[in-house]
Enzyme design. Structure first.
Site: not given
Ligand code: DQA
Length: 145
Positions: A12-13, A20, A25, A76, A79, A82, A89, A100, A102-104, A109, A113
């Protein structure tokens, strides 16, 4: 050849990447990330199926579909990292090599997270490398598959 195919999953997002919260990011768009992953994978003889969704069930269906089509998954989960036992599963169920991304750096943070439901079922975790993290994931999978 199914064993030479990767699934790239963004949650998502992440469709909003580029605009964003760029201070967190960056300015790279999801289309640019998908293209970079596809190009690098191709250099390693790997094809890529890319999916992004804001809906947990759509992501789970895509992971299930990879079971007989792909050899590895780059995810990725956004959210859902978390919150989602269901995505963890699904990843465990398909028994593929999982990275896995994550950009950040989620550990730098907010406290909420810091925990990932996905990390215990991932073979490799990258956080904080920005878009480079996806490329590291491709290199890792290419070395494993
Ligand atoms: C994220 C980190 C997550 O906490 C956040 O909700 C995201 C992006 C990252 O790529 O850093 O949507 O997965």
């Amino acid at each position: 050849m199914t064993e030479r195919r990767l699934l790239l999953v963004n949650g998502p997002n992440l469709n909003l990447l580029g605009t964003r919260e760029p201070e967190i990011y960056g300015s790279t768009t999801l289309a640019q990330i998908e293209q970079a992953v596809t190009d690098l994978a191709e250099q390693h003889g790997l094809a890529v199926d890319a999916v992004q969704s804001n809906h947990e069930g759509v992501l789970i269906d895509a992971i299930h579909a990879a079971r007989n089509a792909c050899a590895g998954i780059i995810i990725n989960p956004g959210a859902f990292t978390h919150t989602s036992v269901a995505i963890a599963d699904a990843l465990a169920a398909v028994e593929l090599t999982v990275v896995e991304v994550h950009l950040s750096n989620i550990h730098k943070r907010e406290q909420f997270r810091h925990h990932s439901y996905v990390s215990p079922v991932a073979d490799m975790v990258v956080a904080g490398a920005g878009p480079l993290g996806y490329e590291l994931a491709v290199r890792f999978l290419a070395s494993r598959l």
